[in-house]
Design a protein around this motif. Structure first.
Motif, PDB file in Angstrom:
ATOM      1  N   CYS A   1       0.834  -1.206   0.000  1.00 33.80           N
ATOM      2  CA  CYS A   1       0.000   0.000   0.000  1.00 33.80           C
ATOM      3  C   CYS A   1       0.866   1.253   0.000  1.00 33.80           C
ATOM      4  CB  CYS A   1      -0.918  -0.016   1.220  1.00 33.80           C
ATOM      5  SG  CYS A   1      -1.919   1.476   1.412  1.00 33.80           S
ATOM      6  N   ALA A   2       1.928   1.252   0.815  1.00 32.29           N
ATOM      7  CA  ALA A   2       2.812   2.423   0.910  1.00 32.29           C
ATOM      8  C   ALA A   2       3.468   2.727  -0.428  1.00 32.29           C
ATOM      9  CB  ALA A   2       3.865   2.197   1.988  1.00 32.29           C
ATOM     10  N   MET A   3       3.921   1.700  -1.138  1.00 30.01           N
ATOM     11  CA  MET A   3       4.549   1.915  -2.440  1.00 30.01           C
ATOM     12  C   MET A   3       3.542   2.485  -3.443  1.00 30.01           C
ATOM     13  SD  MET A   3       7.754   1.396  -2.328  1.00 30.01           S
ATOM     14  CE  MET A   3       7.999   1.548  -4.097  1.00 30.01           C
ATOM     15  N   ARG A   4       2.313   2.014  -3.384  1.00 26.08           N
ATOM     16  CA  ARG A   4       1.270   2.540  -4.282  1.00 26.08           C
ATOM     17  C   ARG A   4       1.017   4.020  -3.994  1.00 26.08           C
ATOM     18  NH1 ARG A   4      -3.859   3.099  -3.171  1.00 26.08           N
ATOM     19  NH2 ARG A   4      -3.786   1.629  -1.433  1.00 26.08           N
TER      20      ARG A   4
ATOM     21  N   VAL B   1       1.942  10.058  -5.147  1.00 17.49           N
ATOM     22  CA  VAL B   1       2.453  11.411  -4.892  1.00 17.49           C
ATOM     23  C   VAL B   1       3.774  11.662  -5.615  1.00 17.49           C
ATOM     24  CG1 VAL B   1       1.284  11.539  -2.655  1.00 17.49           C
ATOM     25  CG2 VAL B   1       3.672  10.767  -2.739  1.00 17.49           C
ATOM     26  N   GLY B   2       4.163  10.754  -6.509  1.00 11.23           N
ATOM     27  CA  GLY B   2       5.340  10.964  -7.344  1.00 11.23           C
ATOM     28  C   GLY B   2       6.665  10.720  -6.671  1.00 11.23           C
ATOM     29  N   LEU B   3       6.698   9.820  -5.663  1.00  9.34           N
ATOM     30  CA  LEU B   3       7.939   9.619  -4.909  1.00  9.34           C
ATOM     31  C   LEU B   3       8.306   8.154  -4.730  1.00  9.34           C
ATOM     32  CD1 LEU B   3       7.557  12.349  -2.132  1.00  9.34           C
ATOM     33  CD2 LEU B   3       9.170  12.352  -4.040  1.00  9.34           C
TER      34      LEU B   3
ATOM     35  N   ILE C   1       1.754  13.467   3.148  1.00  9.12           N
ATOM     36  CA  ILE C   1       0.414  13.236   2.597  1.00  9.12           C
ATOM     37  C   ILE C   1       0.207  11.748   2.330  1.00  9.12           C
ATOM     38  CG2 ILE C   1      -1.100  13.676   0.626  1.00  9.12           C
ATOM     39  CD1 ILE C   1       0.162  16.491   0.464  1.00  9.12           C
ATOM     40  N   ALA C   2       1.225  11.077   1.776  1.00  6.38           N
ATOM     41  CA  ALA C   2       1.126   9.632   1.553  1.00  6.38           C
ATOM     42  C   ALA C   2       0.926   8.903   2.880  1.00  6.38           C
ATOM     43  CB  ALA C   2       2.383   9.126   0.846  1.00  6.38           C
TER      44      ALA C   2
END
Length: 256
Positions: free
Chosen positions: A131-134, A139-141, A162-163
């Motif tokens: 989920c974190a990678m998605r 957010v472009g990071l 924000i992520a």
């Protein structure tokens, strides 16, 4: 937005710090899917109002209802057990993005985003990482997942924040001046992420002086002055020729 479903309802909340009364019987509401921008001069109560919604500040009086969970504020120095239970339930449904990022410096970007789901919600690490990678990609990071906060720009840190907020799958996100600590060149990246969230239907309450964001993205502008809601109107009215004299004075100050 679904105006029949109120995500936030505030009735007559007040808050003082010693002899300084910061909120004076504030009333307002936010509907599901709505983007509401709070503006006002320094000391008008904007941040205290925002912090009262997830009880980082406990109001002295009034009623706060978030995601259907209602807390009556009595001015007691410590919340009752029942209030604590409700406050925890509200915090599980809301997320907050601060102007100072508040990332864990000793943890990677990926670990910062995973922390809440793993530690608070008990999500398995493999699922939390996916989920974190998605969300980092959103957010472009994604390419910064293994970096540490010290190696990021301010704008990148805020997008990680924000992520991290989104990783909790909140029903509403509270933003406290999310671009005020950033250089002008970095603000737009953060604002673009927020614009995308608005398009996706996220309920957002944003304390900011970003006039273009408020004009283009907000459904409503709440103008606070002296601890009260002085105006609660559309961006077209607030930024238009029919704006109040006090609002025009404030806008002139922040535009100069």
């Amino acid at each position: 937005m679904n105006t029949s479903v109120r995500t936030i309802e505030v009735q007559r909340i007040s808050k003082s710090f010693g002899d300084n009364t910061v909120l004076r019987g504030v009333d307002f509401s936010v509907s599901k899917g709505e983007v509401v921008v709070i503006m006002g001069p320094s000391g008008s109560g904007k941040t205290t109002l925002l912090r009262s919604l997830n009880f980082l500040e406990m109001p002295d009086a009034g009623t706060v209802k978030v995601c259907g969970i209602e807390v009556q504020c009595t001015g007691a120095s410590k919340p009752t057990r029942e209030q604590q239970k409700k406050i925890r339930a509200i915090r599980l449904r809301t997320a907050m993005v601060f102007q100072s990022f508040n990332l864990f410096p000793h943890r990677s970007v990926l670990e910062n985003v995973m922390e809440g789901p793993v530690s608070v919600q008990g999500v398995p690490r493999e699922q939390a990482e996916e989920c974190a990678m998605r969300l980092l990609a959103q957010v472009g990071l994604a390419q910064k997942a293994r970096e540490y906060p010290a190696r990021l720009s301010g704008g990148q840190k805020q997008r990680v924040a924000i992520a991290r907020a989104l990783a909790m799958d909140p029903e509403v996100i509270l933003f406290d001046e999310p671009t005020s600590a950033l250089d002008p060149a970095l603000r737009e990246d953060v604002l673009n992420v927020m614009r995308d969230l608005a398009k996706q239907g996220m309920t957002m309450l944003v304390v900011t002086h970003e006039i273009r964001f408020a004009r283009d993205v907000a459904d409503r502008v709440v103008f606070m002055d002296g601890g009260v809601v002085a105006e609660d109107t559309t961006p077209q009215m607030f930024f238009g020729a029919s704006a109040s004299a006090r609002a025009k004075q404030f806008l002139n100050l922040i535009e100069t």
